[in-house]
Structure formats: structure tokens, C-alpha cells
Design an enzyme around this catalytic site. Sequence first.
Site, PDB file in Angstrom:
ATOM      1  N   LEU A   1       0.857  -1.190   0.000  1.00 54.65           N
ATOM      2  CA  LEU A   1       0.000   0.000   0.000  1.00 54.65           C
ATOM      3  C   LEU A   1       0.891   1.238   0.000  1.00 54.65           C
ATOM      4  O   LEU A   1       1.788   1.341   0.847  1.00 54.65           O
ATOM      5  CB  LEU A   1      -0.886   0.040   1.250  1.00 54.65           C
ATOM      6  CG  LEU A   1      -2.166  -0.799   1.281  1.00 54.65           C
ATOM      7  CD1 LEU A   1      -2.724  -0.845   2.695  1.00 54.65           C
ATOM      8  CD2 LEU A   1      -3.198  -0.217   0.335  1.00 54.65           C
ATOM      9  N   HIS A   2       0.650   2.169  -0.919  1.00 57.61           N
ATOM     10  CA  HIS A   2       1.456   3.388  -0.896  1.00 57.61           C
ATOM     11  C   HIS A   2       0.791   4.599  -1.540  1.00 57.61           C
ATOM     12  O   HIS A   2       1.263   5.708  -1.391  1.00 57.61           O
ATOM     13  CB  HIS A   2       2.795   3.152  -1.608  1.00 57.61           C
ATOM     14  CG  HIS A   2       2.678   3.135  -3.100  1.00 57.61           C
ATOM     15  ND1 HIS A   2       2.238   2.029  -3.798  1.00 57.61           N
ATOM     16  CD2 HIS A   2       2.913   4.108  -4.028  1.00 57.61           C
ATOM     17  CE1 HIS A   2       2.229   2.308  -5.086  1.00 57.61           C
ATOM     18  NE2 HIS A   2       2.621   3.553  -5.263  1.00 57.61           N
ATOM     19  N   ARG A   3      -0.314   4.423  -2.256  1.00 56.04           N
ATOM     20  CA  ARG A   3      -0.856   5.530  -3.047  1.00 56.04           C
ATOM     21  C   ARG A   3      -1.490   6.601  -2.164  1.00 56.04           C
ATOM     22  O   ARG A   3      -2.122   6.308  -1.151  1.00 56.04           O
ATOM     23  CB  ARG A   3      -1.886   5.017  -4.048  1.00 56.04           C
ATOM     24  CG  ARG A   3      -1.216   4.307  -5.212  1.00 56.04           C
ATOM     25  CD  ARG A   3      -2.154   4.159  -6.390  1.00 56.04           C
ATOM     26  NE  ARG A   3      -1.420   3.593  -7.505  1.00 56.04           N
ATOM     27  CZ  ARG A   3      -1.253   4.197  -8.671  1.00 56.04           C
ATOM     28  NH1 ARG A   3      -1.773   5.393  -8.881  1.00 56.04           N
ATOM     29  NH2 ARG A   3      -0.570   3.619  -9.637  1.00 56.04           N
ATOM     30  N   ARG A  40       6.524   6.050   3.490  1.00 58.66           N
ATOM     31  CA  ARG A  40       5.397   6.957   3.709  1.00 58.66           C
ATOM     32  C   ARG A  40       4.228   6.223   4.348  1.00 58.66           C
ATOM     33  O   ARG A  40       3.564   6.730   5.256  1.00 58.66           O
ATOM     34  CB  ARG A  40       4.978   7.579   2.371  1.00 58.66           C
ATOM     35  CG  ARG A  40       3.871   8.616   2.497  1.00 58.66           C
ATOM     36  CD  ARG A  40       3.623   9.286   1.163  1.00 58.66           C
ATOM     37  NE  ARG A  40       3.257   8.320   0.140  1.00 58.66           N
ATOM     38  CZ  ARG A  40       3.236   8.592  -1.156  1.00 58.66           C
ATOM     39  NH1 ARG A  40       3.603   9.771  -1.590  1.00 58.66           N
ATOM     40  NH2 ARG A  40       2.876   7.669  -2.027  1.00 58.66           N
TER      41      ARG A  40
END
Length: 350
Positions: free
Chosen positions: A206-208, A241
Amino acid sequence: MATLRITTIAGARPQFVKAAAMSRAFAASGQFEERLVHTGQHYDYQMSEAFFRELDLPAPAVNLGIANLPHGAMTGRMIEGIEADLMARRPDAVLVYGDTNSTLAGALAAAKLAIPAIHVEAGMRSGRADVPEEINRIVADHVCGLLLCSSEAALQHLAKEGLAAKARLIGDLMYDVTLFASGRVEASGIRARLRLAAGGYSLLTLHRAENLGAPARLARLVAYAREAGQGQPIIFPVHPRTGAFLKAESIALDEITLVEPLGYFDFHALIADAAQVMTDSGGVQKEAYFHARPCITLRDETEWTETIDAGWNRLWTQPAYSTPRRSIPDYGNGHAAREAVSAIAAFLAA
């Protein structure tokens, strides 16, 4: 024949993967001299430098070191840095990949200097014009002079936007790299280190920004992943992030094992033996297909619609895969980089 000078702009993991395939093809052709400008968008070692080492990608000529900024500030600083490099070097063409801020900055800097720009992975559309990646794709396609596409769907999107004359279907560069690295992926040993059984775990990424910007949505996605894992271990290589968001919001990660960002071979080894892949990454959706692993996309749409049409992928909002699984011929046979180099040579000759 004079050597053609290419400046490649890259700054994120999927771009390094594609650039590795292109760099080998440029060198093999004998026609091109390539110079890589790294924007610095992905600054973590495993998400940047490790890919250069593992994929035999030549070191960047310059690293602008621009990361961890809001979209406008990041893109603006990238344009400034790229423009200065292009003005000093005046290459014959600029090559950009995908849909990141680095893509947009490279395309705009080249266009404003009247240097031919080439967009690899052009024409992808998710139908969500309000997300940053879609904006980057659309703008890059409209300012670049040559659009190299991975699928027939991409060609159709470009035709609807009046860009068909600039578009060429070459296949998928990520498949080239998957084939190149297949032997070393098998020797990874990551499963043994994590004590995982083949087919006995799920892989999660997950990163968006669309998923990290709303804590309630991120918590729902993590809860969904736990449920979809059906009690099996879930391995979650954490983007820096994402890790910061999870910590700040105290989101429960029961049954999920967080690991540091992985190198290319270790990550692909985990995909290859996973029961399933859950991701919001466009590149990982395709990588799951290349390893014949079912994928659940943790977004409300995807630009890689052919993976859904072929039955290998589904959105988390869909209860089941839409069709029996089949191959995707558009992605080619592992020679997309060679096709791209031929298209670039013809474009510059014209």
C-alpha cells in the site's frame, strides 16, 4: 550514423525496473548514448539504489535529491532541476516512464525546451481524472511526441484523445525484466528467511496517496486485507510513507507482518510463491500476472484493465474475478525494449 543522445528521467521503483530493460537495449543497439537523471523521488536504499545494483542499471549521472514534498513543490523543483540539466546537455530526446511526478516534470521540462519527449507506458487510463497519477499520465501523453504503449486498450484511449498518430504498441518492459531476472529470483531465499511455505501466505503493498490521505479508508483497506488473507500470514513490505501513516493513526496490524522495503529479487520471489497479491500499485498488478498469481487491487479502479478482463485481477470492491484466467498477448514476449528502441530510432530519424 551519428550517435543519438537520450536523457532518461526516473525517480521511482517501477521506473528503475523499466529503465533497466531500456538501458540494455540502448547499449545493444549501438545507436544510442543514454544518460540517466534520478529525481530522488524514491530515496530509500531498497527502493532506489538496490535496484541499480540488482538489475545492472548504470549509475545515474545526477541525483536531484527531490523527495518528501507536496505535489506542487516536488514537481516544480523537479522541473527546475531537469531543465537545468537539459539546457546544459541538449540531448536528442528525453525519455520518461509511467505516471509519477518525475514523469510529469520530465515531460514538461523537455516540451518547454522543444526537445522531443518520449513517454513509455503511455495511454493508460483509470477513468479517475481527479487522482494525481491520472493527471500525470494525461499531461505527459499530450506533450510528448512519441507514445510507447503496453496494450491495445492504451492505444484506444489515445485514439479517443486524438493522439493515435503518436502511439506505438511495444509490449510491456516489466515483462522483459521479469524474464531477465528469473534465475536470480529463484535463488532469493526470502521465503526461508521469513519462514513461509509456498502458497501459504499473501503479499500486501500500500502506498498511493488516495489510500493514505484518509485514515478511515486506510484502516478499512488493512481490515479488508486481514479478512481476505483467510488466516494465512500476510507479508507487508512497508513503503516509508505508508509506515509513517500507519504509526500516526495507530492502525491495527494483527496477523500482518511488516518488513522493510525489499530488493527486486526478494520481492519477486515472494510474489512468485504467494497464494495471492493485494496491492494498490499498478506495477505490482502486472508483476502478479507475470508470475501467474491472483491479484486484488486495493483501489476503486485500475488503469491495467486487461488484467481484470483476463481474470487475474479484481478490485477489492468486487466480490469475485470476472472471468476465467487467460493470457494477455498485448504484453509481448519479452522483447518490448527492443521494439521501443526501434520505434525511438524511427521517430528521431523522422
